[in-house]
Write an enzyme that holds these catalytic residues in place. Sequence first.
Site, short mmCIF file in Angstrom:
data_model
loop_
_atom_site.label_atom_id
_atom_site.label_comp_id
_atom_site.label_asym_id
_atom_site.label_seq_id
_atom_site.Cartn_x
_atom_site.Cartn_y
_atom_site.Cartn_z
N ASN A 9 0.86 -1.19 0.00
CA ASN A 9 0.00 0.00 0.00
C ASN A 9 0.90 1.25 0.00
OD1 ASN A 9 -1.42 2.26 1.08
ND2 ASN A 9 -3.05 0.89 1.73
N HIS A 12 1.00 6.21 1.90
CA HIS A 12 1.71 7.15 2.76
C HIS A 12 2.93 7.77 2.10
CE1 HIS A 12 -1.28 6.63 5.66
NE2 HIS A 12 -1.10 5.32 5.69
N HIS A 45 -5.61 3.64 -1.60
CA HIS A 45 -6.92 4.04 -1.06
C HIS A 45 -7.17 5.49 -1.45
CE1 HIS A 45 -9.55 4.32 2.88
NE2 HIS A 45 -10.23 4.65 1.78
N ARG A 47 -9.18 8.19 -0.70
CA ARG A 47 -10.15 8.57 0.34
C ARG A 47 -11.02 9.71 -0.17
NH1 ARG A 47 -8.65 6.45 5.71
NH2 ARG A 47 -10.38 7.70 6.45
N ARG A 51 -6.87 12.88 1.25
CA ARG A 51 -5.78 13.33 2.13
C ARG A 51 -4.42 12.78 1.70
NH1 ARG A 51 -7.22 9.95 7.58
NH2 ARG A 51 -9.18 11.04 7.31
N GLU A 75 -8.70 0.49 -2.92
CA GLU A 75 -9.46 0.54 -1.68
C GLU A 75 -10.42 1.71 -1.75
OE1 GLU A 75 -7.45 0.92 2.02
OE2 GLU A 75 -6.17 -0.77 1.56
N THR A 106 -8.14 3.55 8.76
CA THR A 106 -9.35 2.72 8.74
C THR A 106 -9.40 1.93 10.04
OG1 THR A 106 -8.96 2.57 6.38
CG2 THR A 106 -10.68 1.16 7.27
N GLU A 156 -11.19 -9.31 3.45
CA GLU A 156 -9.89 -8.93 4.01
C GLU A 156 -10.11 -8.72 5.50
OE1 GLU A 156 -7.29 -6.35 1.88
OE2 GLU A 156 -6.39 -5.55 3.71
N HIS A 198 -3.57 -4.43 7.82
CA HIS A 198 -3.63 -3.27 8.73
C HIS A 198 -2.68 -3.47 9.91
CE1 HIS A 198 -4.94 0.41 10.59
NE2 HIS A 198 -5.57 0.68 9.46
N1 PXP Z 1 -5.85 -3.13 4.08
C1 PXP Z 1 -6.82 -2.19 4.21
C2 PXP Z 1 -8.20 -2.55 3.77
C3 PXP Z 1 -6.53 -0.90 4.68
O1 PXP Z 1 -7.50 0.02 4.81
C4 PXP Z 1 -5.19 -0.59 5.01
C5 PXP Z 1 -4.85 0.79 5.48
O2 PXP Z 1 -5.06 1.69 4.44
C6 PXP Z 1 -4.22 -1.58 4.85
C7 PXP Z 1 -4.58 -2.85 4.41
C8 PXP Z 1 -2.78 -1.33 5.15
O3 PXP Z 1 -2.61 -1.00 6.50
P1 PXP Z 1 -1.23 -0.45 7.01
O4 PXP Z 1 -0.98 0.81 6.26
O5 PXP Z 1 -1.45 -0.23 8.47
O6 PXP Z 1 -0.19 -1.50 6.69
#
Ligand code: PXP
Length: 252
Positions: A9, A12, A45, A47, A51, A75, A106, A156, A198
């Site tokens: 992901n 960030h 994602h 959003r 952001r 996402e 999330t 998930e 997550h």
């Molecule tokens: N899976 C989903 C559905 C999420 O919403 C997120 C966070 O955006 C992640 C995985 C990844 O989480 P993390 O950034 O904490 O590794």
Amino acid sequence: MSFLRLGVNIDHVATIRNARGAAYPDPVRAAELALMAGADGITAHLREDRRHISDADIDALAVVLKRRGRPLNFEMAVTSEMEAIALRHLPHAACLVPERREEVTTEGGLDLIKGHNNVAPVVGRLAAAGIRVSCFIDADLDQVAAAKAMGAQVVELHTGAYCDAVRDGDPRAAEHLSRLAAAAAEAGRLGLEVHAGHGIDFETVKPIAAIPQVVELNIGHFLIGEAIFIGLPAAITQMRALMDQVRGEKAA
Ligand code: PXP
């Protein structure tokens, strides 16, 4: 046990870019590096408040991933705006998540029981368009059953509670892990594909990877943070190696 896919992901990277309103660091460059370092796909994602990831990022990611023949896991909140964007791009996968503007991340899974009438039609339309639809849920057997009942192909499982407990030294970590394992087993029994994500880091990845029904992990924040210290390819290589220690490598 089957091979475990890693979705990276890259949200960030965009968070850091947006903190200065600059054009860098570029999440698309991060996605390309992640694929070279062993990611099987990219998760982003978009959003509602934009952001981190922007509409232009999704446009660019879709082009790059299509060119490379690698999956984009989009996402999205369950809104008509996000549904329209998904149907325009037709990503390989869409992961439906709850979204509250005031949350930092999330914080929990979708409530598919209360939200059935809102979520089920979206699952149906995305699936009819050929998108693999996943519902992000807490490790709860009733939520697993509700995902199955509304025709999702994938669940998930939200691993945040387990990962937070491990980091905090909370003795309930084992209980959270058992709940994840039970939800994964039930999802597998119902014929759902199981993903997890997550809060996963180098410490929590192995117990989660050891849950046999899980076929994909989506990991972001920790990898992007670790990249500051050791670089993104090294962070991904190390995560991949920990996953492979539990599950074995992909056959050549
Ligand atoms: N899976 C989903 C559905 C999420 O919403 C997120 C966070 O955006 C992640 C995985 C990844 O989480 P993390 O950034 O904490 O590794």
